[in-house]
Design a protein around this motif. Structure first.
Motif, PDB file in Angstrom:
ATOM      1  N   ARG A   1      20.997 -44.446  17.331  1.00 27.52           N
ATOM      2  CA  ARG A   1      22.694 -43.917  16.287  1.00 27.52           C
ATOM      3  C   ARG A   1      23.317 -45.292  16.634  1.00 27.52           C
ATOM      4  NH1 ARG A   1      24.855 -39.812  14.502  1.00 27.52           N
ATOM      5  NH2 ARG A   1      25.681 -38.290  16.240  1.00 27.52           N
ATOM      6  N   ALA A   2      23.226 -46.034  18.253  1.00 30.56           N
ATOM      7  CA  ALA A   2      24.349 -46.026  18.240  1.00 30.56           C
ATOM      8  C   ALA A   2      24.111 -48.011  17.917  1.00 30.56           C
ATOM      9  CB  ALA A   2      24.277 -46.617  20.003  1.00 30.56           C
ATOM     10  N   VAL A   3      22.552 -48.524  17.418  1.00 28.23           N
ATOM     11  CA  VAL A   3      22.203 -49.418  17.268  1.00 28.23           C
ATOM     12  C   VAL A   3      22.039 -49.528  16.109  1.00 28.23           C
ATOM     13  CG1 VAL A   3      22.465 -50.630  20.055  1.00 28.23           C
ATOM     14  CG2 VAL A   3      19.996 -49.388  18.059  1.00 28.23           C
ATOM     15  N   PRO A   4      22.083 -50.953  15.098  1.00 26.36           N
ATOM     16  CA  PRO A   4      21.453 -50.521  14.053  1.00 26.36           C
ATOM     17  C   PRO A   4      20.065 -51.097  14.024  1.00 26.36           C
ATOM     18  CG  PRO A   4      22.311 -53.241  14.183  1.00 26.36           C
ATOM     19  CD  PRO A   4      22.787 -51.805  15.317  1.00 26.36           C
ATOM     20  N   LEU A   5      19.866 -50.365  12.591  1.00 24.99           N
ATOM     21  CA  LEU A   5      18.444 -50.822  12.382  1.00 24.99           C
ATOM     22  C   LEU A   5      17.580 -52.014  12.496  1.00 24.99           C
ATOM     23  CD1 LEU A   5      15.387 -49.599  11.950  1.00 24.99           C
ATOM     24  CD2 LEU A   5      15.986 -49.981   8.871  1.00 24.99           C
ATOM     25  N   ILE A   6      18.491 -53.351  11.934  1.00 29.62           N
ATOM     26  CA  ILE A   6      18.151 -54.317  12.746  1.00 29.62           C
ATOM     27  C   ILE A   6      17.509 -55.137  13.861  1.00 29.62           C
ATOM     28  CG2 ILE A   6      19.887 -55.523  12.474  1.00 29.62           C
ATOM     29  CD1 ILE A   6      19.169 -57.823  10.229  1.00 29.62           C
ATOM     30  N   THR A   7      18.543 -54.166  14.606  1.00 31.69           N
ATOM     31  CA  THR A   7      18.181 -54.468  15.625  1.00 31.69           C
ATOM     32  C   THR A   7      17.324 -54.380  16.449  1.00 31.69           C
ATOM     33  OG1 THR A   7      20.387 -54.624  16.885  1.00 31.69           O
ATOM     34  CG2 THR A   7      19.221 -54.114  18.877  1.00 31.69           C
ATOM     35  N   ILE A   8      16.772 -52.944  15.887  1.00 32.57           N
ATOM     36  CA  ILE A   8      14.969 -51.945  16.624  1.00 32.57           C
ATOM     37  C   ILE A   8      14.036 -53.007  16.021  1.00 32.57           C
ATOM     38  CG2 ILE A   8      13.537 -50.448  16.141  1.00 32.57           C
ATOM     39  CD1 ILE A   8      16.444 -48.444  16.200  1.00 32.57           C
ATOM     40  N   LEU A   9      14.349 -53.525  14.791  1.00 33.53           N
ATOM     41  CA  LEU A   9      13.142 -53.893  14.054  1.00 33.53           C
ATOM     42  C   LEU A   9      12.913 -55.859  14.812  1.00 33.53           C
ATOM     43  CD1 LEU A   9      14.086 -53.141  10.114  1.00 33.53           C
ATOM     44  CD2 LEU A   9      12.260 -52.368  12.357  1.00 33.53           C
ATOM     45  N   PHE A  10      14.121 -55.921  15.574  1.00 33.53           N
ATOM     46  CA  PHE A  10      14.324 -57.366  15.948  1.00 33.53           C
ATOM     47  C   PHE A  10      13.212 -57.355  17.507  1.00 33.53           C
ATOM     48  CE2 PHE A  10      15.568 -60.113  18.850  1.00 33.53           C
ATOM     49  CZ  PHE A  10      15.901 -61.530  18.460  1.00 33.53           C
ATOM     50  N   MET A  11      13.857 -56.090  18.368  1.00 33.49           N
ATOM     51  CA  MET A  11      13.183 -55.213  19.423  1.00 33.49           C
ATOM     52  C   MET A  11      11.995 -55.356  19.449  1.00 33.49           C
ATOM     53  SD  MET A  11      16.347 -55.384  22.073  1.00 33.49           S
ATOM     54  CE  MET A  11      14.507 -54.635  23.312  1.00 33.49           C
ATOM     55  N   SER A  12      11.608 -55.267  18.059  1.00 30.76           N
ATOM     56  CA  SER A  12      10.367 -54.196  18.218  1.00 30.76           C
ATOM     57  C   SER A  12       8.966 -55.599  17.917  1.00 30.76           C
ATOM     58  CB  SER A  12       9.819 -53.263  17.145  1.00 30.76           C
ATOM     59  OG  SER A  12      10.420 -53.674  15.729  1.00 30.76           O
ATOM     60  N   SER A  13       9.846 -56.520  17.700  1.00 34.53           N
ATOM     61  CA  SER A  13       8.642 -57.617  16.714  1.00 34.53           C
ATOM     62  C   SER A  13       9.267 -58.737  18.060  1.00 34.53           C
ATOM     63  CB  SER A  13       9.541 -58.253  15.644  1.00 34.53           C
ATOM     64  OG  SER A  13       8.877 -59.492  15.351  1.00 34.53           O
ATOM     65  N   SER A  63      19.295 -39.663   3.471  1.00 28.24           N
ATOM     66  CA  SER A  63      18.691 -39.883   4.467  1.00 28.24           C
ATOM     67  C   SER A  63      17.360 -40.778   3.817  1.00 28.24           C
ATOM     68  CB  SER A  63      18.012 -39.135   5.937  1.00 28.24           C
ATOM     69  OG  SER A  63      19.438 -38.400   6.135  1.00 28.24           O
ATOM     70  N   PHE A  64      16.994 -39.640   3.518  1.00 31.53           N
ATOM     71  CA  PHE A  64      16.115 -40.442   2.755  1.00 31.53           C
ATOM     72  C   PHE A  64      15.537 -41.595   1.538  1.00 31.53           C
ATOM     73  CE2 PHE A  64      12.865 -36.068   2.767  1.00 31.53           C
ATOM     74  CZ  PHE A  64      12.393 -36.622   3.804  1.00 31.53           C
ATOM     75  N   VAL A  65      17.433 -41.639   0.931  1.00 29.20           N
ATOM     76  CA  VAL A  65      17.216 -42.698  -0.122  1.00 29.20           C
ATOM     77  C   VAL A  65      17.825 -44.166   0.441  1.00 29.20           C
ATOM     78  CG1 VAL A  65      18.860 -43.003  -2.182  1.00 29.20           C
ATOM     79  CG2 VAL A  65      17.518 -41.121  -1.457  1.00 29.20           C
ATOM     80  N   GLY A  66      18.239 -43.478   1.857  1.00 28.37           N
ATOM     81  CA  GLY A  66      19.255 -45.077   2.800  1.00 28.37           C
ATOM     82  C   GLY A  66      17.881 -45.497   3.359  1.00 28.37           C
ATOM     83  N   LEU A  67      16.872 -44.640   3.552  1.00 26.70           N
ATOM     84  CA  LEU A  67      15.927 -45.489   4.079  1.00 26.70           C
ATOM     85  C   LEU A  67      14.845 -46.347   3.331  1.00 26.70           C
ATOM     86  CD1 LEU A  67      14.215 -45.876   6.923  1.00 26.70           C
ATOM     87  CD2 LEU A  67      12.788 -43.676   6.005  1.00 26.70           C
ATOM     88  N   PHE A  68      15.147 -45.631   1.598  1.00 26.15           N
ATOM     89  CA  PHE A  68      14.243 -46.377   1.337  1.00 26.15           C
ATOM     90  C   PHE A  68      15.004 -47.895   1.023  1.00 26.15           C
ATOM     91  CE2 PHE A  68      12.674 -47.803  -3.276  1.00 26.15           C
ATOM     92  CZ  PHE A  68      11.645 -47.152  -3.577  1.00 26.15           C
ATOM     93  N   LYS A  69      16.363 -47.949   0.514  1.00 33.60           N
ATOM     94  CA  LYS A  69      16.364 -49.395   0.518  1.00 33.60           C
ATOM     95  C   LYS A  69      17.007 -49.609   1.848  1.00 33.60           C
ATOM     96  CE  LYS A  69      20.423 -47.417  -0.551  1.00 33.60           C
ATOM     97  NZ  LYS A  69      21.641 -46.764  -2.117  1.00 33.60           N
ATOM     98  N   ASP A  70      16.294 -49.949   3.185  1.00 33.21           N
ATOM     99  CA  ASP A  70      17.119 -50.431   4.049  1.00 33.21           C
ATOM    100  C   ASP A  70      15.318 -50.835   4.277  1.00 33.21           C
ATOM    101  OD1 ASP A  70      19.985 -50.221   4.740  1.00 33.21           O
ATOM    102  OD2 ASP A  70      19.089 -47.364   6.596  1.00 33.21           O
TER     103      ASP A  70
END
Length: 471
Positions: free
Chosen positions: A307-319, A399-406
């Motif tokens: 929760r301390a990092v944005p989703l874009i950071t996790i996607l960048f790390m995984s890629s 949370s589901f709606v936010g994930l769908f848009k993310d």
């Protein structure tokens, strides 16, 4: 008895209350109850009419509906450029998925609706089978349909002899029983389903249905292998003449995820993220409230770190960063990495939502379950969690709606969802026009709004249906 002169002779007659109902009464009470409210109502009505009139003029009256390129959308007073949407609609839905194989995507959507719609309607019986199909059988079928199957490469005589020598025993045994595995599993599955309906006293019907579904799922690879082998030999639909001589044939050729895009990627990322984040969130929420220090500390560490990092950071790390930690030659599909990252990220937020529901349950519920001698799994699964999850339905849906848009953030790893594929098509010089970009964004927004609104309305209906309080 003497009459007191100080008391009135009779109670004064009062007029009945002025009770008005209907739309006019509602307007008077809510919109025109005072001079100030009347002015605000008229001003708001003016802006609403202007907004609706402008939107209708842009989308319908001044819009362009036919054309071969962006030239028809250029000029003064032109509205929406709908020919751009119709020309690019296939890419918006499938991305660069091969055109001759898009029937597989359509079939996947149909199979998904066949499992989700009956599951959402309480009146349709057999929820256990529907859940098993939606969560177990359908993902396997969807994986086969969307990714495809590589045609088997024929072995050389030397490779075949060496393979038979090294694996003679089990290979010959497998070849002997392989034609019978699929029919046997199907027959056992049918027997279990019939027993669950006819002989309810023998076993729990749900258990037999579950075992039957497992056996049916295990039989699918053997039927699929037989079907692909028949296609490879050209025995179905006369497809042998359609392939070059000596080249293996497959009706389900592999389509790499780099060719996926549009609404397909949006739905895959959102559905997998929503489905997987739910159990992950429940496990983390229970772990954070656990009395075992290791489970509690591990859950707290994971939740707070993610929760301390944005989703874009996790996607960048995984890629970008994950391949550096893997052994040489070991690779994971980038879509798979995105799915894992999205599921874990959403699971951390889901855990806090569910933990809030657990804290709202009165302590007496826990004590009553302990007094009945229930084990921890039964206490949580039968008493505590059903009440907690019902209380936090709005938070879960949020949370589901936010994930769908993310899902649009998957662009960081080179995947193009619906919004990103719309943006990429705006650079097409053939369709350059002042209204092309706005039309594309409105089209994408309409899709996102439709899905999010449907999820929200269904959650409200479900919340009312599960409301068991007595007010």
């Amino acid at each position: 008895m003497p009459v007191d002169a100080t008391l009135p002779d009779a109670t004064p007659v009062m007029r009945p209350p002025n009770i008005q109902t209907g739309p006019i009464a509602w307007l008077r009470a809510n919109l025109f109850s005072s001079v100030g409210n009347s002015i605000l109502t008229l001003v708001s009505l003016y802006f609403i009419v202007r907004l609706i009139a402008g939107a209708l003029d842009w989308a319908i009256f001044s819009a362009v509906f036919t054309g071969e390129d962006g030239a028809v959308c250029r000029g003064e007073g032109k509205g929406a450029c709908w020919p751009f949407v119709s020309a690019k609609f296939a890419q918006f839905m499938y991305g660069r998925y091969p055109e001759e194989l898009r029937w597989r995507v359509n079939l996947t959507f149909i199979l998904a609706l066949a499992g989700i719609i009956p599951l959402m309607i309480p009146a349709i019986p057999g929820k256990g089978i529907q859940v098993f199909y939606t969560l177990i059988v359908f993902p396997i079928l969807a994986y086969w349909l969307l990714t495809g199957v590589s045609p088997q490469k024929a072995m050389t005589p030397e490779e075949l002899i060496r393979f038979q020598q090294e694996n003679a025993r089990w290979y010959l045994w497998y070849l002997a029983i392989k034609p019978y595995i699929g029919p046997v599993l199907i027959g056992m599955s049918a027997i279990l389903f019939l027993l669950s309906v006819v002989a309810r006293q023998l076993l729990i019907p749900q258990t037999m249905q579950l075992l039957g579904g497992v056996l049916f799922t295990l039989s699918l690879p053997f039927w699929a292998e037989t079907f692909f082998a028949a296609l490879d030999q050209g025995r179905i639909l006369g497809l042998a003449s359609a392939r070059p001589a000596g080249e293996p044939f497959s009706a389900f050729p592999v389509v790499k995820t780099e060719y996926w895009g549009g609404l397909l990627v949006t739905l895959v990322v959102a559905s997998v993220g929503i489905t997987c984040s739910y159990p992950v969130g429940i496990i983390l929420a229970l772990g954070r409230r656990s009395r075992m220090p290791i489970a509690r500390w591990a859950s707290v560490f994971f939740i707070e770190t993610v929760r301390a990092v944005p989703l874009i950071t996790i996607l960048f790390m995984s890629s970008v960063m994950l391949p550096y930690f893997l052994p040489p030659g070991v690779e994971f599909d980038k879509l798979l990495r995105a799915l894992v990252g999205v599921a874990l990220f959403a699971g951390a937020y889901m855990a806090e939502t569910i933990r809030g529901g657990l804290q709202a349950i009165p302590r007496g519920q826990f004590e009553a379950a302990d007094a009945l001698g229930l084990s921890y799994p039964k206490k949580m699964g039968l008493i505590v969690l059903p009440q907690a999850l019902k209380l936090v339905i709005p938070g879960i849906v949020n949370s589901f709606v936010g994930l769908f848009k993310d899902t649009s953030l998957v662009l960081i790893i080179g995947l193009f969802d619906l919004l990103n594929i719309v943006q990429s098509n705006m650079t097409d010089a053939k369709w350059f026009a002042p209204q092309t970009a706005m039309t594309g964004y409105v089209f994408a927004a309409a899709f996102f709004w439709a899905f999010c609104f449907a999820i929200s309305r269904y959650s409200q209906w479900l919340e009312k249906r599960l409301r068991t309080d007595h007010k």
